[in-house]
Design an enzyme around this catalytic site. Sequence first.
Site, short mmCIF file in Angstrom:
data_model
loop_
_atom_site.label_atom_id
_atom_site.label_comp_id
_atom_site.label_asym_id
_atom_site.label_seq_id
_atom_site.Cartn_x
_atom_site.Cartn_y
_atom_site.Cartn_z
N LYS A 206 11.52 1.68 1.55
CA LYS A 206 10.86 1.19 2.76
C LYS A 206 9.66 0.30 2.44
O LYS A 206 9.22 0.24 1.30
CB LYS A 206 10.38 2.38 3.59
CG LYS A 206 11.48 2.97 4.44
CD LYS A 206 11.05 4.26 5.09
CE LYS A 206 9.82 4.12 5.96
NZ LYS A 206 9.68 5.27 6.87
N GLY A 207 9.14 -0.34 3.47
CA GLY A 207 7.99 -1.22 3.28
C GLY A 207 6.79 -0.48 2.72
O GLY A 207 6.50 0.64 3.15
N GLY B 120 5.93 0.91 -2.77
CA GLY B 120 5.60 0.64 -4.17
C GLY B 120 6.71 -0.04 -4.97
O GLY B 120 6.71 0.01 -6.20
N LYS B 121 7.63 -0.69 -4.28
CA LYS B 121 8.75 -1.37 -4.96
C LYS B 121 8.26 -2.42 -5.96
O LYS B 121 8.71 -2.47 -7.10
CB LYS B 121 9.68 -2.06 -3.94
CG LYS B 121 10.26 -1.14 -2.91
CD LYS B 121 11.05 -1.91 -1.87
CE LYS B 121 10.21 -2.82 -0.99
NZ LYS B 121 9.30 -2.10 -0.10
N THR B 122 7.33 -3.24 -5.48
CA THR B 122 6.85 -4.33 -6.32
C THR B 122 6.12 -3.77 -7.55
O THR B 122 6.37 -4.16 -8.69
CB THR B 122 5.91 -5.26 -5.52
OG1 THR B 122 6.64 -5.74 -4.38
CG2 THR B 122 5.43 -6.42 -6.35
N THR B 123 5.23 -2.80 -7.30
CA THR B 123 4.45 -2.20 -8.37
C THR B 123 5.36 -1.56 -9.42
O THR B 123 5.21 -1.78 -10.62
CB THR B 123 3.50 -1.12 -7.80
OG1 THR B 123 2.71 -1.74 -6.77
CG2 THR B 123 2.61 -0.55 -8.87
N ASP C 146 11.95 -10.99 -2.45
CA ASP C 146 11.24 -10.77 -1.20
C ASP C 146 10.47 -12.04 -0.83
O ASP C 146 9.67 -12.52 -1.62
CB ASP C 146 10.27 -9.59 -1.43
CG ASP C 146 9.64 -9.11 -0.16
OD1 ASP C 146 9.77 -9.81 0.87
OD2 ASP C 146 9.01 -8.04 -0.19
N GLU D 55 6.82 11.74 2.41
CA GLU D 55 6.36 12.05 3.77
C GLU D 55 7.52 12.68 4.52
O GLU D 55 8.67 12.48 4.15
CB GLU D 55 5.92 10.76 4.48
CG GLU D 55 4.56 10.26 4.01
CD GLU D 55 4.54 8.76 3.82
OE1 GLU D 55 5.35 8.09 4.49
OE2 GLU D 55 3.75 8.28 3.01
N ASN E 201 6.66 8.00 -5.17
CA ASN E 201 5.42 7.35 -5.57
C ASN E 201 4.25 7.89 -4.74
O ASN E 201 4.44 8.34 -3.63
CB ASN E 201 5.55 5.85 -5.36
CG ASN E 201 4.36 5.06 -5.92
OD1 ASN E 201 3.64 5.54 -6.80
ND2 ASN E 201 4.17 3.85 -5.42
N1 LIG Z 1 0.90 4.84 -7.52
C1 LIG Z 1 0.03 4.05 -6.88
N2 LIG Z 1 -1.27 4.33 -6.84
C2 LIG Z 1 -2.14 3.53 -6.18
N3 LIG Z 1 -1.79 2.43 -5.53
C3 LIG Z 1 -0.50 2.08 -5.53
C4 LIG Z 1 0.50 2.87 -6.19
N4 LIG Z 1 1.71 2.28 -5.99
C5 LIG Z 1 1.48 1.18 -5.26
N5 LIG Z 1 0.16 1.06 -4.96
C6 LIG Z 1 -0.46 0.01 -4.14
O1 LIG Z 1 0.08 0.10 -2.84
C7 LIG Z 1 0.29 -1.18 -2.27
C8 LIG Z 1 1.77 -1.35 -1.93
O2 LIG Z 1 2.53 -1.34 -3.13
P1 LIG Z 1 3.69 -2.40 -3.41
O3 LIG Z 1 3.26 -3.76 -3.04
O4 LIG Z 1 4.17 -2.17 -4.80
O5 LIG Z 1 4.76 -1.86 -2.36
P2 LIG Z 1 6.09 -2.58 -1.85
O6 LIG Z 1 7.07 -1.49 -1.60
O7 LIG Z 1 6.48 -3.65 -2.79
O8 LIG Z 1 5.58 -3.20 -0.49
P3 LIG Z 1 6.31 -4.30 0.43
O9 LIG Z 1 7.39 -3.55 1.17
O10 LIG Z 1 5.23 -4.77 1.33
O11 LIG Z 1 6.85 -5.33 -0.51
C9 LIG Z 1 -0.18 -2.18 -3.30
O12 LIG Z 1 -1.48 -2.55 -2.98
C10 LIG Z 1 -0.16 -1.39 -4.61
O13 LIG Z 1 -1.12 -1.86 -5.54
MG LIG Z 2 6.76 -5.70 -2.42
#
Ligand SMILES: Nc1ncnc2c1ncn2[C@@H]1O[C@H](COP(=O)(O)OP(=O)(O)OP(=O)(O)O)[C@@H](O)[C@H]1O
Ligand SMILES: [Mg+2]
Length: 402
Positions: free
Chosen positions: A10-11, A14-17, A39, A218, A245
Amino acid sequence: MSRVLLFTGKGGVGKTTLSAATAASLAAHGRKALVVSTDPAHSLGDALDVRLGAEPSEVDGSGGLFACQIDPRGLVDEAWGELRGHLRTVLAGAGVDELDAEELTVLPGVEELLALAEVRRLAASGPWEVVVVDCGPTAETLRLLSLPEAFAGYLERLFPTHRRVVRGLLAGVAGTGTVEKWDATADALSRLAERLDALRSMLADPSSCSVRLVLTPERVVAAETRRTLTALALQGIRVDSVIANRLVPSPGAARGAAATWLRTRRQEQDAVLAELTGIGEIRTVDHRASEPVGVTALLEVADQLYGDADPLPGDAEAASMLEVSGSGRGLDARYSLRIALPLADDTELDLARVGDDLALTVDGRRRLVALPSLLRRCIVTGAEMDSGGVTVRFRPDPSLWR
Ligand SMILES: Nc1ncnc2c1ncn2[C@@H]1O[C@H](COP(=O)(O)OP(=O)(O)OP(=O)(O)O)[C@@H](O)[C@H]1O
Ligand SMILES: [Mg+2]
């Protein structure tokens, strides 16, 4: 062909991280890795703390980590624009009215498909051992993963006939060169269909491609995760792990309001994870005090994510989605077909026989399962489902033995 790891969820989970952390870790262990974002909201560059373009570039000078952000819009303009132009001219020339021409040229999901086809191209051509893909959110990605099949079917339906009909029309009414132009367009479409076919093969090959599902623990997540796993299994796509995550750290024996808050929160998160047991391996990553940005911070995340384990999945188990068993002989034989799928209690399932296929509809998603030849000469006598899949019973029917 590189290994391909697709990160979805989901949005904001933390996918990108986690995709960036995985690629960084692979590179740090001496494996050439490319991390690609499909993306359109590009944040991969932010996570890596570098500027990225559409072509892979080296991230930190170590020679192992590369990254790029695919620009789906740009791909459409480049690959599709010309084709669309052709089609319009040709169809207008043939007297097909404007509305039909519009309908023919607005094909569904082209952007997403081209982005994935580009991933496949990079995986097939590059020097990388692994291509890690930062995909969009779950629903979007699921739709996207089923597109190659749907799209190829769409093209097939549309073009064998149109190719003939339109060609016939053109020969009568259009100026010289138009028939040739139409042929070129139809050929371009065939090539597109071939590319999609290759993409489909890549996605459904568990030894070269797998999905990692990212979630945050959650309450609403458990049921949805099962649904996502079912939908992917239905498409024959391998999920090699689930990653939870942002687990809050456990406060240990500490006292005070903050410790109580952490303890309660963590207990709730653990309860959600406990609900997910039985879906396979779940890896966890703590909620860190500061956002993991840049290769060093990402490597710390990867350390927690993988520990000493190999970030690459092991060999896919041979377990196939379909298994036939049977007893008895001749007309008295009874067979059952087991279709392995993780199913939730309230999953809506529908089965129908369509010629030599079994049409399986799970929560509104349909998949055609080609029946083994033995079962094509049988009729369905019943079906049962449980949390691990569906069992369909068959018995021979001589009226089908032709
Ligand atoms: N384990 C973690 N601890 C702290 N911060 C985190 C962690 N994982 C991710 N984040 C932070 O949470 C935010 C969202 O993470 P990320 O961009 O990786 O999610 P995403 O799934 O790619 O989001 P989107 O759907 O918007 O692309 C970012 O600011 C990232 O730095
Ligand atoms: Mg992302």
